[in-house]
Motif scaffolding. Structure first.
Motif, PDB file in Angstrom:
ATOM      1  N   ASN A 138      -0.284  15.193   3.509  1.00 16.72           N
ATOM      2  CA  ASN A 138      -0.577  13.990   2.619  1.00 16.72           C
ATOM      3  C   ASN A 138      -0.934  12.927   3.506  1.00 16.72           C
ATOM      4  N   GLU A 139      -1.625  12.072   3.093  1.00 16.08           N
ATOM      5  CA  GLU A 139      -1.986  10.631   3.889  1.00 16.08           C
ATOM      6  C   GLU A 139      -0.608   9.996   4.122  1.00 16.08           C
ATOM      7  N   GLY A 140      -0.740   9.684   5.636  1.00 17.91           N
ATOM      8  CA  GLY A 140       0.343   8.870   6.028  1.00 17.91           C
ATOM      9  C   GLY A 140       1.625   9.793   6.643  1.00 17.91           C
ATOM     10  N   GLU A 141       1.439  11.236   6.636  1.00 24.64           N
ATOM     11  CA  GLU A 141       2.415  12.113   7.077  1.00 24.64           C
ATOM     12  C   GLU A 141       2.495  12.045   8.645  1.00 24.64           C
ATOM     13  N   PHE A 142       3.430  12.485   9.075  1.00 24.53           N
ATOM     14  CA  PHE A 142       3.570  12.813  10.724  1.00 24.53           C
ATOM     15  C   PHE A 142       3.881  14.314  10.863  1.00 24.53           C
ATOM     16  N   VAL A 143       2.969  15.065  11.123  1.00 25.74           N
ATOM     17  CA  VAL A 143       3.495  16.702  10.872  1.00 25.74           C
ATOM     18  C   VAL A 143       3.314  17.158  12.448  1.00 25.74           C
ATOM     19  N   ALA A 144       4.244  17.890  12.970  1.00 29.74           N
ATOM     20  CA  ALA A 144       4.241  18.668  14.333  1.00 29.74           C
ATOM     21  C   ALA A 144       3.741  20.147  13.870  1.00 29.74           C
ATOM     22  N   LEU A 145       3.129  20.624  14.747  1.00 28.28           N
ATOM     23  CA  LEU A 145       2.695  22.208  14.634  1.00 28.28           C
ATOM     24  C   LEU A 145       3.226  22.730  15.931  1.00 28.28           C
ATOM     25  N   MET A 146       4.193  23.719  15.604  1.00 26.12           N
ATOM     26  CA  MET A 146       4.660  24.595  16.965  1.00 26.12           C
ATOM     27  C   MET A 146       4.463  25.899  16.679  1.00 26.12           C
ATOM     28  N   GLY A 147       4.366  26.603  17.747  1.00 26.22           N
ATOM     29  CA  GLY A 147       4.188  28.004  17.819  1.00 26.22           C
ATOM     30  C   GLY A 147       3.942  28.529  19.218  1.00 26.22           C
ATOM     31  N   MET A 171       0.906  -1.103  -0.166  1.00 28.89           N
ATOM     32  CA  MET A 171      -0.116   0.029  -0.043  1.00 28.89           C
ATOM     33  C   MET A 171       0.980   1.391  -0.092  1.00 28.89           C
ATOM     34  N   SER A 172       0.844   1.964  -1.071  1.00 24.37           N
ATOM     35  CA  SER A 172       1.675   3.122  -0.999  1.00 24.37           C
ATOM     36  C   SER A 172       0.443   4.642  -1.199  1.00 24.37           C
ATOM     37  N   THR A 173       0.555   5.440  -0.052  1.00 25.55           N
ATOM     38  CA  THR A 173      -0.124   6.444   0.014  1.00 25.55           C
ATOM     39  C   THR A 173       0.666   7.607  -0.215  1.00 25.55           C
ATOM     40  N   VAL A 174       1.873   7.732  -0.523  1.00 26.03           N
ATOM     41  CA  VAL A 174       3.028   8.571  -0.516  1.00 26.03           C
ATOM     42  C   VAL A 174       2.465   9.712  -1.592  1.00 26.03           C
ATOM     43  N   GLY A 175       2.364  10.915  -0.980  1.00 27.62           N
ATOM     44  CA  GLY A 175       2.137  11.983  -2.021  1.00 27.62           C
ATOM     45  C   GLY A 175       0.466  12.286  -2.382  1.00 27.62           C
ATOM     46  N   VAL A 176      -0.226  11.394  -1.617  1.00 23.65           N
ATOM     47  CA  VAL A 176      -1.582  11.626  -1.979  1.00 23.65           C
ATOM     48  C   VAL A 176      -1.938  12.711  -0.940  1.00 23.65           C
ATOM     49  N   PRO A 177      -2.750  13.900  -1.372  1.00 24.47           N
ATOM     50  CA  PRO A 177      -3.202  14.923  -0.475  1.00 24.47           C
ATOM     51  C   PRO A 177      -4.424  14.398   0.581  1.00 24.47           C
ATOM     52  N   LEU A 178      -4.241  14.449   1.612  1.00 23.55           N
ATOM     53  CA  LEU A 178      -5.420  14.221   2.342  1.00 23.55           C
ATOM     54  C   LEU A 178      -6.044  15.470   2.896  1.00 23.55           C
ATOM     55  N   ILE A 187      -4.890   7.288  23.865  1.00 21.70           N
ATOM     56  CA  ILE A 187      -4.813   7.011  22.490  1.00 21.70           C
ATOM     57  C   ILE A 187      -5.490   5.788  21.976  1.00 21.70           C
ATOM     58  N   ALA A 188      -5.681   4.623  22.860  1.00 17.79           N
ATOM     59  CA  ALA A 188      -6.562   3.492  22.516  1.00 17.79           C
ATOM     60  C   ALA A 188      -8.026   4.187  22.150  1.00 17.79           C
ATOM     61  N   ARG A 189      -8.426   4.979  22.899  1.00 15.04           N
ATOM     62  CA  ARG A 189      -9.727   5.660  22.618  1.00 15.04           C
ATOM     63  C   ARG A 189      -9.964   5.987  21.223  1.00 15.04           C
ATOM     64  N   ALA A 190      -8.721   7.034  20.883  1.00 18.50           N
ATOM     65  CA  ALA A 190      -8.689   7.772  19.623  1.00 18.50           C
ATOM     66  C   ALA A 190      -8.546   6.625  18.674  1.00 18.50           C
ATOM     67  N   LEU A 191      -8.077   5.394  18.741  1.00 16.39           N
ATOM     68  CA  LEU A 191      -7.681   4.453  17.731  1.00 16.39           C
ATOM     69  C   LEU A 191      -8.817   3.508  17.448  1.00 16.39           C
ATOM     70  N   VAL A 192      -9.932   3.543  18.279  1.00 16.93           N
ATOM     71  CA  VAL A 192     -10.793   2.119  18.372  1.00 16.93           C
ATOM     72  C   VAL A 192     -11.621   2.377  17.221  1.00 16.93           C
ATOM     73  N   ASN A 193     -11.913   3.363  16.598  1.00 13.32           N
ATOM     74  CA  ASN A 193     -12.802   3.400  15.401  1.00 13.32           C
ATOM     75  C   ASN A 193     -12.050   3.422  14.102  1.00 13.32           C
ATOM     76  N   ASN A 194     -10.623   3.124  14.170  1.00 13.80           N
ATOM     77  CA  ASN A 194      -9.874   2.963  13.024  1.00 13.80           C
ATOM     78  C   ASN A 194      -9.921   4.326  12.440  1.00 13.80           C
ATOM     79  N   PRO A 195      -9.565   5.426  12.957  1.00 13.19           N
ATOM     80  CA  PRO A 195      -9.488   6.779  12.159  1.00 13.19           C
ATOM     81  C   PRO A 195      -8.425   6.874  10.969  1.00 13.19           C
ATOM     82  N   LYS A 196      -8.511   7.559  10.091  1.00  8.30           N
ATOM     83  CA  LYS A 196      -7.412   7.999   9.077  1.00  8.30           C
ATOM     84  C   LYS A 196      -6.455   8.619   9.965  1.00  8.30           C
ATOM     85  N   VAL A 197      -6.982   9.824  10.376  1.00 14.91           N
ATOM     86  CA  VAL A 197      -5.943  10.766  11.083  1.00 14.91           C
ATOM     87  C   VAL A 197      -6.148  10.877  12.660  1.00 14.91           C
ATOM     88  N   LEU A 198      -4.805  11.057  13.266  1.00 19.92           N
ATOM     89  CA  LEU A 198      -5.061  11.113  14.751  1.00 19.92           C
ATOM     90  C   LEU A 198      -4.588  12.874  15.108  1.00 19.92           C
TER      91      LEU A 198
END
Ligand code: ATP
Ligand code: MG
Length: 226
Positions: free
Chosen positions: A36-45, A1-8, A159-170
């Motif tokens: 993009n799908e599958g990215e891990f992004v940090a937001l700072m400020g 499965m490759s979702t690299v570069g697909v904008p979410l 985190i378990a609660r956030a995952l339980v519906n198998n979300p696309k984005v956390l």
């Protein structure tokens, strides 16, 4: 499965202001951003720069006052409130600094909650909640209540609660803000593993060493990306 570069997520010139009668607060000024799908992004400020507001817009909890937001290629303006509520329940998981677990409620029942809203049958709720709790390494703490768990363990339950519906984005708003550095790393290792499995993760943090777990850091100041 490759979702690299697909904008979410694609934001174009997003602004969010709060009209408080005498004054207008410009929480977000002009945000254009693609994740993009599958990215891990940090937001700072800095405090008050608009990080939580941006997360709330991204998670359909709050609507922007200007600009366009495409999620998976569809402009969210075309979704009605009911559909957005449904998306929030199924496509998005939220992890907060303060855990937001129900007190006097076991880990298992806290994790079952999002499935109750989604109308999942009880036996399946229990099965999936147990699997999610085991996934975060808390199989031996199913029946513990929040006040019987350490901070790091409470965050793992959330985190378990956030995952339980198998979300696309956390969405994680300062997930380690209330944890010591050792426990923070434990929680970040779980998020990293989820990212490796393909989850898209968007995380607010104040700490540079926590942001380093992400692939990319977006800096925001006065409601703008810098
Ligand atoms: N509901 C609201 N009504 C009015 N103003 C708001 C509201 N929510 C946020 N703001 C304002 O918008 C700006 C951005 O707030 P936001 O909570 O997004 O900041 P933040 O970057 O998350 O800060 P922190 O690091 O302290 O959590 C702030 O000036 C804040 O006072
Ligand atoms: Mg905030």
């Amino acid at each position: 499965m490759s979702t690299v570069g697909v904008p979410l997520i694609r934001l174009e010139h997003i602004a969010k202001s709060y009209d408080l009668g005498e004054v207008t607060v410009h929480a977000l000024r002009d945000i254009s951003l693609t994740i993009n799908e599958g990215e891990f992004v940090a937001l700072m400020g800095p405090s008050g720069s608009g990080k939580s507001t941006l997360m709330n817009v991204l998670a359909f909890l709050d609507s922007p006052t200007q600009g366009s937001y495409q999620f998976s290629g569809t402009n969210i303006e075309s979704f009605d409130e009911e559909y957005l509520a449904d998306l929030r329940n199924t496509v998005i998981g939220f992890v907060f600094q303060q855990f937001h677990l129900l007190p006097r409620t076991t880990a298992l029942d806290n994790v079952r909650l999002p499935m109750q809203y989604a109308g999942v049958k009880k036996a399946e709720q229990i099965e999936r909640a147990q699997a999610a709790i085991e996934k975060v390494g808390l199989g031996s703490r199913m029946y513990h209540k929040p006040n019987e768990l350490s901070g790091g363990q409470q965050q793992r339950v959330s985190i378990a609660r956030a995952l339980v519906n198998n979300p696309k984005v956390l969405f994680c708003d300062e997930p380690t803000g209330n944890l010591d550095s050792k426990t923070s790393v434990e929680v970040m290792n779980i998020l990293s593993a989820l990212h490796t499995e393909g989850k898209t993760i968007i995380m607010v943090t104040h700490e540079h060493d926590i942001a380093e777990f992400a692939q990319r850091t977006i800096h925001i100041k006065d409601g703008e990306i810098i």
